[in-house]
Design an enzyme around this catalytic site. Structure first.
Site, PDB file in Angstrom:
ATOM      1  CB  CYS B  74      -0.939  -0.001   1.198  1.00 36.01           C
ATOM      2  SG  CYS B  74      -1.582  -1.643   1.550  1.00 36.01           S
ATOM      3  CB  ILE B 200     -12.065  -3.262  -2.665  1.00 41.01           C
ATOM      4  CG1 ILE B 200     -11.659  -4.118  -1.449  1.00 41.01           C
ATOM      5  CG2 ILE B 200     -11.381  -3.735  -3.942  1.00 41.01           C
ATOM      6  CD1 ILE B 200     -12.220  -5.527  -1.476  1.00 41.01           C
ATOM      7  CE  LYS B 320     -14.447   3.688   7.024  1.00 41.48           C
ATOM      8  NZ  LYS B 320     -15.101   3.482   5.729  1.00 41.48           N
ATOM      9  CG  HIS B 324      -6.253   1.803   0.127  1.00 44.54           C
ATOM     10  ND1 HIS B 324      -5.102   2.404  -0.339  1.00 44.54           N
ATOM     11  CD2 HIS B 324      -5.839   0.739   0.866  1.00 44.54           C
ATOM     12  CE1 HIS B 324      -4.045   1.731   0.105  1.00 44.54           C
ATOM     13  NE2 HIS B 324      -4.465   0.717   0.822  1.00 44.54           N
TER      14      HIS B 324
END
Lengths: 128, 379
Positions: B74, B200, B320, B324
């Protein structure tokens, strides 16, 4: 992926299944699981083999409701990190009701199959 | 950046082209001037079966300049920015594009969950049932045990970040939620429910970075500069760390970045931090030195990190709510701080007029890797 073998890690799981678990320890007492050739904390390469203590203490845990495909039929299940006084292991907790699992619980380590695949995983059970 | 969201039918190369070409246009730089591309991506070989994505993405921008794909889970594009800054400072490059892309929703929830679990240690953790939310849940419970705090404290972080995203049209989730919604949502990995977790997402982000000399020579409008960059590391498996409630890789990256920029945590006016799960915002704020250990858990509940608080955190909506798309996240965070500071972000009105310094923190896996960038308004 069940036909994939992982050398020293599988050998460790086999020993754990036989009740002869072990871990590696460097000269600075950092406990590690195989396969390791060097300690990630201090770089020491002189790793000794030591017997895994009979029981350890849960230091954290979670009940997983949304699994990866390889745990599809196992969910919900409890995963925990357990401190064996010198080395920590991550595994699946069985034979304790999920809502009753707590930090500080004493457990033993063994090996078991998943519901989803034949792959072996570390399993923690309550001490007698 | 592209809008973050569910774009299962869009190719990675098209998303990166959209983000990268817009960045070049915005900067007033032609593709012919790009010396190198630093491109972050995590699961592209799984989601699109496509390796060797560096040259592919350079092509999408209209250049065959040298490129590389950087993978640090990430933190992939945070690391791309970090390495791009190094390339410019070394004198090797004058103009670089740094960014990233992730295509994930085409993998389905199970496929994406498996792909994301690849950021954890496969032998020690994934085989023991650790998922990505599960790993952070292990950290959350350890944090509660050590310092106190509750799921309700975490819910306030989710509510805050969802609220911040309401005006951000690039955000994946523009949906107001309440603490009750968050607490009552379906369980993912206890103590987390659905609203503790980022979605996702698909999407891409890109920045054009230049040397000060190039910017001067070409009269570029560059009112914000990256003045500090840091990169930290830790063990992959949580169980090999001394503490399950601290993230020393972020601390290491922050100290390096602050030192590089010559700033202190007390100088920082705004932060974009890696809140892949609500607890991650807490761990990041403490590792960044913006809060003492055990103190950040209540920051959103007390209002301090809300947009009208002393230290607004994740004004973009964070991972959030903004979403992401893993490989795109780090560069998008840096872009958010830059636009918040130069006044062009939709939440820029929450930034004090005298604010000149912001920080962006990007984390890989359970923070086995982390990057921190300090951005400053230039006179």
């Amino acid at each position: 992926m069940t036909d994939v073998t992982n050398g020293e890690y599988d050998a460790f799981l086999e020993a754990l299944a036989e009740g002869e678990g072990y871990y590696l320890v460097c000269e600075n007492e950092h406990g590690l699981l195989p396969p390791r050739r060097a300690c990630p904390h201090c770089g020491d390469r002189d790793l000794a083999v030591r017997d895994l203590p009979e029981s350890g203490e849960i230091v954290t845990h979670t009940t997983v409701f949304v699994p990866t495909p390889q745990f599809e039929d196992d969910a919900p299940y409890v995963t925990a990190v357990v401190d064996f006084d010198g080395v920590r292991l991550t595994g699946v907790v069985r034979d304790i009701a999920q809502e009753d699992v707590a930090i500080g619980d004493r457990v033993t380590a063994t090996v078991g199959s998943k519901e989803t695949t034949d792959e072996q995983t570390i399993v923690f059970r309550p001490t007698e | 950046m592209t809008s973050f969201g569910s774009h299962p039918d869009r190719t990675g190369r098209d998303m990166f082209a959209e983000a990268g070409l817009a960045a070049l246009e915005d900067a007033g730089v032609s593709a012919a001037d790009v010396d190198e591309l630093f491109y972050g991506n995590f699961v592209g070989t799984l989601s699109e079966g496509q390796g060797h994505q560096g040259p592919l993405m350079a092509e999408a921008l209209g250049t065959t300049a040298p490129s590389r794909r950087i993978e640090s889970a990430c933190a992939s594009s945070g690391l791309a920015v970090h390495d791009a800054v190094r390339a410019i400072r070394s004198g090797e490059a004058d103009v670089v594009v740094a960014g990233g892309m992730e295509r994930m929703t085409n993998m389905g929830t199970a496929g994406a969950t498996k792909g994301l679990a690849g950021a954890a240690d496969d032998l020690y953790e994934v085989r023991a049932g650790v998922t990505f939310p599960g790993a952070y849940a292990l950290m959350a419970r350890a944090y509660f045990d050590e310092y106190g705090g509750s799921h309700e404290d975490l819910a306030h972080i989710a509510v805050k970040n969802h609220d911040n995203a309401l005006v951000n049209d690039h955000a994946h989730l523009q949906q107001e939620i309440t603490v009750e919604d968050a607490l009552g949502a379906p369980e993912i990995a206890s103590p987390f429910t659905l609203y503790d977790s980022c979605p996702i997402s698909d999407g891409a982000s890109a920045l054009v970075l230049t040397s000060p000399e190039y910017a001067n020579e070409h009269d570029l409008e560059a009112s914000v500069a990256i003045t500090g960059a840091g990169h930290g590391g830790d063990t992959m498996a949580l169980h090999d760390r001394q503490s399950l409630s601290k993230t020393p890789a972020t601390r290491e990256a922050a100290e390096e970045a602050y030192d590089d920029a010559g700033v202190d945590p007390s100088d920082i006016a705004i932060a974009e931090v890696h809140d892949c799960f609500t607890i991650a915002e807490v761990l990041a704020l403490e590792a960044l030195g913006l809060y003492s250990h055990g103190e950040a858990i209540g920051a959103a509940r007390r209002g301090e990190t809300r947009r009208d608080g002393e230290l607004p955190v994740n004004l973009s909506g964070g991972l959030k709510a903004k979403g992401h798309p893993v490989g795109a996240t780090g560069a998008a965070q840096v872009a958010a701080i830059a636009t918040l500071l130069d006044g062009t972000h939709p939440r820029a009105d929450a930034v004090d007029d005298d604010a000149t310094i912001g920080v962006a923190q990007n984390a890989g896996g359970t923070v086995a890797s982390a990057t921190v960038h300090v951005l400053e308004v230039m006179d």
